[in-house]
Design a protein around this motif. Structure first.
Motif, PDB file in Angstrom:
ATOM      1  N   THR A  10      40.977  25.514  44.117  1.00 62.72           N
ATOM      2  CA  THR A  10      41.320  25.486  45.544  1.00 62.72           C
ATOM      3  C   THR A  10      41.388  26.904  46.113  1.00 62.72           C
ATOM      4  N   PHE A  11      41.127  26.979  47.413  1.00 66.19           N
ATOM      5  CA  PHE A  11      41.151  28.250  48.155  1.00 66.19           C
ATOM      6  C   PHE A  11      42.256  28.234  49.209  1.00 66.19           C
ATOM      7  N   ARG A  12      43.207  27.373  49.056  1.00 61.91           N
ATOM      8  CA  ARG A  12      44.338  27.249  49.973  1.00 61.91           C
ATOM      9  C   ARG A  12      45.433  26.498  49.213  1.00 61.91           C
ATOM     10  N   GLY A  13      46.628  26.409  49.777  1.00 60.53           N
ATOM     11  CA  GLY A  13      47.706  25.663  49.118  1.00 60.53           C
ATOM     12  C   GLY A  13      48.125  26.312  47.821  1.00 60.53           C
ATOM     13  N   ASP A  14      47.756  25.689  46.685  1.00 59.66           N
ATOM     14  CA  ASP A  14      48.168  26.253  45.391  1.00 59.66           C
ATOM     15  C   ASP A  14      47.191  27.314  44.861  1.00 59.66           C
ATOM     16  N   TYR A  15      46.119  27.574  45.566  1.00 63.36           N
ATOM     17  CA  TYR A  15      45.186  28.671  45.224  1.00 63.36           C
ATOM     18  C   TYR A  15      44.877  28.734  43.727  1.00 63.36           C
ATOM     19  N   THR A  16      44.183  27.720  43.221  1.00 64.89           N
ATOM     20  CA  THR A  16      43.882  27.723  41.784  1.00 64.89           C
ATOM     21  C   THR A  16      42.563  28.438  41.452  1.00 64.89           C
ATOM     22  N   TYR A  17      41.894  28.996  42.463  1.00 60.92           N
ATOM     23  CA  TYR A  17      40.635  29.736  42.238  1.00 60.92           C
ATOM     24  C   TYR A  17      40.840  30.870  41.230  1.00 60.92           C
ATOM     25  N   ARG A  18      39.981  30.929  40.220  1.00 60.83           N
ATOM     26  CA  ARG A  18      39.944  32.064  39.277  1.00 60.83           C
ATOM     27  C   ARG A  18      38.486  32.309  38.909  1.00 60.83           C
ATOM     28  N   ASN A  19      38.183  33.534  38.454  1.00 61.29           N
ATOM     29  CA  ASN A  19      36.843  33.834  37.950  1.00 61.29           C
ATOM     30  C   ASN A  19      36.824  33.738  36.430  1.00 61.29           C
ATOM     31  N   SER A  20      35.771  33.129  35.888  1.00 62.16           N
ATOM     32  CA  SER A  20      35.567  33.154  34.442  1.00 62.16           C
ATOM     33  C   SER A  20      35.185  34.582  34.035  1.00 62.16           C
ATOM     34  N   ASP A  21      35.175  34.862  32.734  1.00 61.87           N
ATOM     35  CA  ASP A  21      34.754  36.193  32.274  1.00 61.87           C
ATOM     36  C   ASP A  21      33.346  36.515  32.789  1.00 61.87           C
ATOM     37  N   ALA A  22      32.461  35.510  32.719  1.00 62.28           N
ATOM     38  CA  ALA A  22      31.077  35.750  33.165  1.00 62.28           C
ATOM     39  C   ALA A  22      31.046  36.058  34.659  1.00 62.28           C
ATOM     40  N   ALA A  23      31.901  35.381  35.431  1.00 65.02           N
ATOM     41  CA  ALA A  23      31.910  35.615  36.887  1.00 65.02           C
ATOM     42  C   ALA A  23      32.444  37.008  37.207  1.00 65.02           C
ATOM     43  N   ILE A  24      33.409  37.490  36.423  1.00 63.93           N
ATOM     44  CA  ILE A  24      33.899  38.862  36.653  1.00 63.93           C
ATOM     45  C   ILE A  24      32.758  39.846  36.402  1.00 63.93           C
ATOM     46  N   ASN A 260      53.546  41.152  41.934  1.00 65.94           N
ATOM     47  CA  ASN A 260      52.545  40.090  42.169  1.00 65.94           C
ATOM     48  C   ASN A 260      51.209  40.608  42.704  1.00 65.94           C
ATOM     49  N   ILE A 261      51.119  41.911  42.998  1.00 61.15           N
ATOM     50  CA  ILE A 261      49.911  42.378  43.703  1.00 61.15           C
ATOM     51  C   ILE A 261      48.637  42.247  42.847  1.00 61.15           C
ATOM     52  N   GLY A 262      48.769  42.401  41.529  1.00 60.22           N
ATOM     53  CA  GLY A 262      47.596  42.291  40.654  1.00 60.22           C
ATOM     54  C   GLY A 262      46.983  40.906  40.713  1.00 60.22           C
ATOM     55  N   ASP A 295      43.790  42.113  39.138  1.00 60.88           N
ATOM     56  CA  ASP A 295      43.875  41.859  37.685  1.00 60.88           C
ATOM     57  C   ASP A 295      42.486  41.657  37.090  1.00 60.88           C
ATOM     58  N   GLU A 296      41.670  40.841  37.776  1.00 62.78           N
ATOM     59  CA  GLU A 296      40.326  40.552  37.256  1.00 62.78           C
ATOM     60  C   GLU A 296      39.456  41.810  37.276  1.00 62.78           C
ATOM     61  N   LEU A 297      39.507  42.554  38.384  1.00 65.88           N
ATOM     62  CA  LEU A 297      38.648  43.747  38.504  1.00 65.88           C
ATOM     63  C   LEU A 297      39.007  44.806  37.472  1.00 65.88           C
ATOM     64  N   ALA A 298      40.310  44.955  37.228  1.00 67.74           N
ATOM     65  CA  ALA A 298      40.755  46.025  36.327  1.00 67.74           C
ATOM     66  C   ALA A 298      40.363  45.756  34.876  1.00 67.74           C
ATOM     67  N   ARG A 299      39.847  44.561  34.606  1.00 63.50           N
ATOM     68  CA  ARG A 299      39.340  44.302  33.258  1.00 63.50           C
ATOM     69  C   ARG A 299      38.052  45.092  33.003  1.00 63.50           C
ATOM     70  N   HIS A 338      45.535  52.515  36.534  1.00 61.37           N
ATOM     71  CA  HIS A 338      44.227  52.190  35.943  1.00 61.37           C
ATOM     72  C   HIS A 338      43.220  53.323  36.145  1.00 61.37           C
ATOM     73  N   ASP A 339      43.705  54.492  36.574  1.00 64.15           N
ATOM     74  CA  ASP A 339      42.797  55.612  36.849  1.00 64.15           C
ATOM     75  C   ASP A 339      43.269  56.842  36.066  1.00 64.15           C
TER      76      ASP A 339
END
Ligand code: HEM
Length: 348
Positions: A10-24, A260-262, A295-299, A338-339
């Protein structure tokens, strides 16, 4: 190509959207250098680029089904997110043809287009397996589709779409399907010219960016699409950040904390492409949105470091225009960890 869709995210409400490793790893990270400023950053939209995202004219990814559902929710709540002025019917059919042909050619496992002729009046059958659609219609006859052709096909595509009519040496935003925009309104912009709808953008007008971009676009050629990247930041993985729904997402800017910002702050990258359409001579402008949390980008260590450098040197006018003012210090503190200050090569 088989894709493992994540139909329930989901992209609203509980916002369960995540990227897989491949998507990152395929994320179109937009910063080849430590600093960012507006420019006429347009290049040919060829089937190559730094990640897989650039390799097909219209990218379909693991979020396809969930994004189409989110688009349907937004349209249900506000039908004015899809509009086409009456003289745009030819451009609507051009868009339908381009999308159906491209998707069927690039993703034959998921889409098919069976044509009994190429011209208006021919019977076509469109099959969209991920969304469970099979539709026969007469190409050129809107009465044979459940809605107008532009709405029909863009409901089945990720991202937003504007169609610009070209006349009087100018471009006019005379049609659009806009449900995942970075805080601009189709209802406000529809019918506007290139300089008018770009009016709010700071610094770029004075630098001649829009004058050069418009000259270039007026000469865009059929079969030679172009592309550019644009970016901003969004709290939560939310597609619908429109002025119309601002009360639902604007207050989220005050919700970020060091803890929570990450997870909550997302880099929002738009892969924008530009297509001359064959019959109408209009320009199709698809805006494909990719979201990744800090969090995802910093991987990818160099991305965390680079984002820190870009944000810490961003001109104040851009910080303000992109709506980053309130949470930028918290984001910079998080990214500083991270820098390590080492020199990064040019490129992503
Ligand atoms: C922003 C539409 C092409 C550069 C925008 C905005 C819209 C838009 C609606 C938001 C303005 C606002 O704040 O209300 C379009 C359309 C195009 C197009 C429909 C297709 C013809 C281009 C091109 C360039 C460009 C070719 C190349 C320089 C920009 C920039 C911004 C912007 C720099 C500010 C983005 C940000 O900082 O987030 N555009 N644009 N646009 N556009 Fe375009």
């Amino acid at each position: 190509m088989t894709l493992a869709f994540k139909p329930d995210e989901t992209f609203r409400g509980d916002y369960t959207y995540r990227n897989s490793d491949a998507a990152i790893l395929r994320f179109p990270f937009p910063f080849p250098e430590d600093r960012y400023m507006y420019s006429v950053n347009i290049e040919p939209h060829v089937r190559s680029g730094p990640t897989d995202v650039f390799r097909r004219p219209f990218d379909v990814d693991e979020h396809y089904i969930a994004e189409c559902r989110d688009k349907a929710i937004t349209l249900e709540r506000d039908p004015s997110r899809c509009q086409a002025l009456p003289h745009m019917m030819l451009a609507q059919w051009d868009t339908l043809e381009l999308l159906m042909e491209s998707l069927a050619a690039d993703y034959p496992t998921h889409f098919a287009l069976i044509k009994e002729g190429d011209d208006f009046g021919s019977r076509w059958t469109w099959i969209n397996r991920p969304l469970g659609i099979e539709q026969s219609f007469i190409f050129g006859n809107p009465d044979t589709l459940p809605c107008e052709p532009f709405e029909y096909i863009t409901r089945q595509a990720q991202g937003d779409f504007a169609i610009c009519d070209q006349r009087d040496n100018n471009l006019y935003m005379d049609a659009g399907m806009v449900t995942s925009q970075a805080d601009w309104s189709l209802a406000f912009d529809v019918g506007m010219s290139f300089m008018e709808w770009h009016g709010p953008v700071p610094l770029a007008h004075q630098a001649g960016v829009f004058e050069r971009a418009l000259k270039f676009l007026l000469m865009l050629r059929l079969g030679q699409p172009m592309r550019r990247l644009n970016w901003t930041m969004t709290i939560n993985p939310r597609l619908d950040t429109s002025p119309e729904s601002y009360p639902e997402w604007g207050p989220d800017r005050a919700s970020l904390t060091p803890d929570n910002i990450g997870r909550k702050l997302h880099l929002r990258v738009e892969l924008q492409t530009l297509w001359r359409l064959p019959r109408s001579n209009a320009i199709l402008f698809p805006i494909r949105c990719y979201l990744a949390s800090l969090d995802e980008l910093a991987r990818v260590p160099k991305w965390g470091a680079r984002l820190h450098r870009v944000l810490s040197t961003l001109p104040p006018e851009l910080v303000d225009y992109k709506g980053l003012t309130r949470f930028l210090p918290t984001a910079l503190d998080w990214l500083a960890a991270h820098d390590d200050g080492r020199e990064l090569p040019i490129g992503i």
